[in-house]
Design a protein around this motif. Structure first.
Motif, short mmCIF file in Angstrom:
data_model
loop_
_atom_site.label_atom_id
_atom_site.label_comp_id
_atom_site.label_asym_id
_atom_site.label_seq_id
_atom_site.Cartn_x
_atom_site.Cartn_y
_atom_site.Cartn_z
N PRO A 189 -5.54 -6.01 -19.12
CA PRO A 189 -6.92 -5.60 -19.43
C PRO A 189 -6.92 -4.19 -20.01
N ALA A 190 -7.75 -3.96 -21.00
CA ALA A 190 -7.84 -2.63 -21.61
C ALA A 190 -8.45 -1.65 -20.63
N GLU A 191 -8.06 -0.41 -20.80
CA GLU A 191 -8.56 0.67 -19.96
C GLU A 191 -9.21 1.73 -20.85
N ARG A 192 -9.95 2.60 -20.22
CA ARG A 192 -10.65 3.66 -20.95
C ARG A 192 -9.72 4.42 -21.90
N ARG A 193 -8.50 4.65 -21.48
CA ARG A 193 -7.53 5.39 -22.30
C ARG A 193 -7.16 4.65 -23.59
N ASP A 194 -7.50 3.36 -23.69
CA ASP A 194 -7.16 2.55 -24.86
C ASP A 194 -8.23 2.59 -25.95
N VAL A 195 -9.39 3.14 -25.67
CA VAL A 195 -10.51 3.03 -26.60
C VAL A 195 -10.18 3.61 -27.97
N ASP A 196 -9.71 4.83 -28.03
CA ASP A 196 -9.42 5.44 -29.34
C ASP A 196 -8.32 4.68 -30.08
N ALA A 197 -7.30 4.27 -29.35
CA ALA A 197 -6.19 3.55 -29.98
C ALA A 197 -6.63 2.20 -30.53
N THR A 198 -7.50 1.50 -29.81
CA THR A 198 -7.95 0.21 -30.32
C THR A 198 -8.85 0.38 -31.54
N SER A 199 -9.64 1.42 -31.56
CA SER A 199 -10.48 1.69 -32.72
C SER A 199 -9.62 2.00 -33.95
N ARG A 200 -8.60 2.81 -33.77
CA ARG A 200 -7.69 3.13 -34.89
C ARG A 200 -6.94 1.88 -35.35
N LEU A 201 -6.50 1.07 -34.38
CA LEU A 201 -5.80 -0.17 -34.71
C LEU A 201 -6.71 -1.08 -35.53
N ALA A 202 -7.97 -1.23 -35.13
CA ALA A 202 -8.91 -2.07 -35.87
C ALA A 202 -9.05 -1.58 -37.31
N HIS A 203 -9.12 -0.29 -37.51
CA HIS A 203 -9.23 0.24 -38.87
C HIS A 203 -8.00 -0.10 -39.70
N ARG A 204 -6.82 0.03 -39.11
CA ARG A 204 -5.60 -0.31 -39.86
C ARG A 204 -5.52 -1.81 -40.14
N ALA A 205 -5.91 -2.62 -39.15
CA ALA A 205 -5.79 -4.07 -39.29
C ALA A 205 -6.81 -4.66 -40.27
N TYR A 206 -7.97 -4.06 -40.38
CA TYR A 206 -9.04 -4.63 -41.18
C TYR A 206 -9.31 -3.91 -42.51
N ARG A 207 -8.68 -2.77 -42.74
CA ARG A 207 -9.04 -1.98 -43.94
C ARG A 207 -8.80 -2.72 -45.25
N ASN A 208 -7.82 -3.61 -45.29
CA ASN A 208 -7.54 -4.34 -46.54
C ASN A 208 -8.64 -5.32 -46.91
N TYR A 209 -9.55 -5.60 -45.99
CA TYR A 209 -10.63 -6.54 -46.27
C TYR A 209 -11.89 -5.87 -46.82
N ILE A 210 -11.95 -4.56 -46.83
CA ILE A 210 -13.15 -3.86 -47.28
C ILE A 210 -13.51 -4.27 -48.71
N ALA A 211 -12.54 -4.27 -49.61
CA ALA A 211 -12.82 -4.61 -51.01
C ALA A 211 -13.31 -6.05 -51.14
N ARG A 212 -12.72 -6.97 -50.38
CA ARG A 212 -13.13 -8.37 -50.46
C ARG A 212 -14.55 -8.58 -49.95
N ILE A 213 -14.89 -7.92 -48.87
CA ILE A 213 -16.20 -8.11 -48.23
C ILE A 213 -17.27 -7.25 -48.89
N GLY A 214 -16.85 -6.11 -49.43
CA GLY A 214 -17.80 -5.20 -50.06
C GLY A 214 -18.33 -4.14 -49.12
N ARG A 215 -17.82 -4.13 -47.91
CA ARG A 215 -18.17 -3.12 -46.91
C ARG A 215 -17.17 -3.27 -45.76
N PRO A 216 -17.14 -2.31 -44.83
CA PRO A 216 -16.20 -2.44 -43.72
C PRO A 216 -16.48 -3.69 -42.89
N PRO A 217 -15.44 -4.43 -42.54
CA PRO A 217 -15.63 -5.58 -41.63
C PRO A 217 -16.21 -5.10 -40.30
N ALA A 218 -16.93 -5.99 -39.64
CA ALA A 218 -17.59 -5.64 -38.38
C ALA A 218 -16.65 -5.02 -37.35
#
Length: 158
Positions: A6-35
């Motif tokens: 289970p994620a813990e409070r200490r994981d919040v910043d890391a998961t947010s950064r991970l989401a940005h790295r994992a989803y950034r390639n879809y911005i051009a396809r979608i026309g805006r940042p993925p949810a």
């Protein structure tokens, strides 16, 4: 070895950064940042709905699971781009299946953006069936369901 917890409070910043790295390639396809790039991961951690996958080198992926009346929803799933191909994208949905069964659900649902075409092939290979397409929260989404076949005595808690 990749483990989940289970994620813990200490994981919040890391998961947010991970989401940005994992989803950034879809911005051009979608026309805006993925949810997921704008999700409130602190709220997911506080609600106890997020799990992380990690090894000795750190965080490699996460999944957000939301209980509903009749199914478990995979609300978000992401894997570090450099860790793709290591089985994490299989391990996290397996965790979801285990959690769904433990909670008495016989179905898992998820959605993906219509522009994330890789997922439209991937999820059916993993047993998910497309149920419909539609707009949700300003995004064109494709909805999937997987039936798990939980036995009735598991659902009743016996």
């Amino acid at each position: 070895m990749v483990t989940t917890r289970p994620a813990e409070r200490r994981d919040v910043d890391a998961t947010s950064r991970l989401a940005h790295r994992a989803y950034r390639n879809y911005i051009a396809r979608i026309g805006r940042p993925p949810a997921p790039m704008e999700a409130d991961y602190a709220a997911a951690v506080s609600a106890g709905t997020m799990w992380v996958a990690e090894d000795e080198g750190g965080l490699l992926g996460f999944i957000v699971l939301v209980d509903t009346d009749d199914h478990l929803l995979i609300d978000d799933i992401a894997v570090e781009p450099h860790a793709q191909g290591r089985g994490i994208g299989t391990q996290l949905p397996a965790l979801a299946e285990s959690e769904a069964r433990r909670r008495g659900h016989d179905r898992i649902q998820l959605y993906t953006n219509e522009a994330m075409t890789e997922n439209l092939d991937y999820y059916p290979r993993k047993g998910y069936v497309e149920t419909h397409r539609g707009e949700q929260d300003g995004y064109r989404r494709v909805f999937f369901t997987k039936t798990l076949g939980v036995q009735s005595e598991e659902r009743s808690g016996s």
